[in-house]
Design a protein around this motif. Structure first.
Motif, PDB file in Angstrom:
ATOM      1  N   SER A 294       0.836  -1.201   0.000  1.00 57.66           N
ATOM      2  CA  SER A 294       0.000   0.000   0.000  1.00 57.66           C
ATOM      3  C   SER A 294       0.866   1.244   0.000  1.00 57.66           C
ATOM      4  CB  SER A 294      -0.882   0.018   1.244  1.00 57.66           C
ATOM      5  OG  SER A 294      -1.685  -1.111   1.302  1.00 57.66           O
ATOM      6  N   PRO A 295       0.381   2.340  -0.598  1.00 58.26           N
ATOM      7  CA  PRO A 295       1.121   3.610  -0.529  1.00 58.26           C
ATOM      8  C   PRO A 295       1.337   3.991   0.938  1.00 58.26           C
ATOM      9  CG  PRO A 295      -0.665   3.753  -2.125  1.00 58.26           C
ATOM     10  CD  PRO A 295      -0.837   2.459  -1.389  1.00 58.26           C
ATOM     11  N   GLY A 296       2.551   4.366   1.271  1.00 58.70           N
ATOM     12  CA  GLY A 296       2.895   4.752   2.637  1.00 58.70           C
ATOM     13  C   GLY A 296       3.308   3.605   3.531  1.00 58.70           C
ATOM     14  N   ALA A 297       3.150   2.371   3.065  1.00 55.19           N
ATOM     15  CA  ALA A 297       3.582   1.216   3.862  1.00 55.19           C
ATOM     16  C   ALA A 297       5.108   1.176   3.926  1.00 55.19           C
ATOM     17  CB  ALA A 297       3.043  -0.076   3.255  1.00 55.19           C
ATOM     18  N   ILE A 298       5.603   0.557   4.968  1.00 53.04           N
ATOM     19  CA  ILE A 298       7.049   0.490   5.201  1.00 53.04           C
ATOM     20  C   ILE A 298       7.539  -0.936   5.024  1.00 53.04           C
ATOM     21  CG2 ILE A 298       8.846   0.712   6.971  1.00 53.04           C
ATOM     22  CD1 ILE A 298       7.069   2.953   8.191  1.00 53.04           C
ATOM     23  N   HIS A 299       8.652  -1.104   4.319  1.00 51.11           N
ATOM     24  CA  HIS A 299       9.338  -2.383   4.249  1.00 51.11           C
ATOM     25  C   HIS A 299      10.536  -2.302   5.173  1.00 51.11           C
ATOM     26  CE1 HIS A 299      12.124  -5.306   1.915  1.00 51.11           C
ATOM     27  NE2 HIS A 299      11.602  -5.884   2.981  1.00 51.11           N
ATOM     28  N   LEU A 300      10.531  -3.113   6.202  1.00 47.63           N
ATOM     29  CA  LEU A 300      11.614  -3.148   7.196  1.00 47.63           C
ATOM     30  C   LEU A 300      12.355  -4.467   7.041  1.00 47.63           C
ATOM     31  CD1 LEU A 300      13.048  -2.052   9.726  1.00 47.63           C
ATOM     32  CD2 LEU A 300      11.247  -3.145  11.074  1.00 47.63           C
ATOM     33  N   ASP A 301      13.581  -4.396   6.552  1.00 48.99           N
ATOM     34  CA  ASP A 301      14.359  -5.622   6.371  1.00 48.99           C
ATOM     35  C   ASP A 301      15.269  -5.822   7.575  1.00 48.99           C
ATOM     36  OD1 ASP A 301      15.465  -7.919   5.023  1.00 48.99           O
ATOM     37  OD2 ASP A 301      17.266  -6.682   4.861  1.00 48.99           O
ATOM     38  N   CYS A 302      15.199  -6.994   8.157  1.00 52.90           N
ATOM     39  CA  CYS A 302      16.031  -7.359   9.314  1.00 52.90           C
ATOM     40  C   CYS A 302      16.970  -8.509   8.974  1.00 52.90           C
ATOM     41  CB  CYS A 302      15.146  -7.754  10.486  1.00 52.90           C
ATOM     42  SG  CYS A 302      14.043  -6.465  11.045  1.00 52.90           S
ATOM     43  N   SER A 303      17.122  -8.809   7.702  1.00 53.21           N
ATOM     44  CA  SER A 303      17.915  -9.961   7.282  1.00 53.21           C
ATOM     45  C   SER A 303      19.379  -9.829   7.685  1.00 53.21           C
ATOM     46  CB  SER A 303      17.839 -10.126   5.765  1.00 53.21           C
ATOM     47  OG  SER A 303      16.500 -10.292   5.362  1.00 53.21           O
TER      48      SER A 303
END
Length: 86
Positions: A77-86
């Motif tokens: 969705s617009p404004g959603a955040i992808h947080l990568d913890c890999s």
């Protein structure tokens, strides 16, 4: 908060369980790991990311991360955040 969590192995599974215990709505995907109790499992990474406010990835390497990112970014969705913890 609606959270998509991709990668529910040794590290991601407990993290997703903690988010669920904190009262968040967590949808998850992992092709091989079993989801913690209460996590709504999806049939793919894109399904877990669809409609989420935050999508968290906890993946084993950069190649897999790039592949998953190419699936989830177009459906987020617009404004959603992808947080990568890999």
């Amino acid at each position: 908060m609606k959270i998509g969590f991709i990668g529910l192995g040794n590290m991601g599974g407990p993290m997703a369980a903690n988010l669920l215990a904190a009262g968040h709505d967590v949808a998850g995907f992992d092709p091989s790991a079993q989801a913690p109790d209460g996590i709504r499992m999806c049939n793919g990474a894109a399904a877990a990311a669809t409609g989420a406010e935050v999508v968290i990835t906890m993946l084993p390497n950069g190649n897999i991360l790039r592949s998953v990112a190419s699936e989830i970014l177009p459906v987020m969705s617009p404004g959603a955040i992808h947080l990568d913890c890999s």
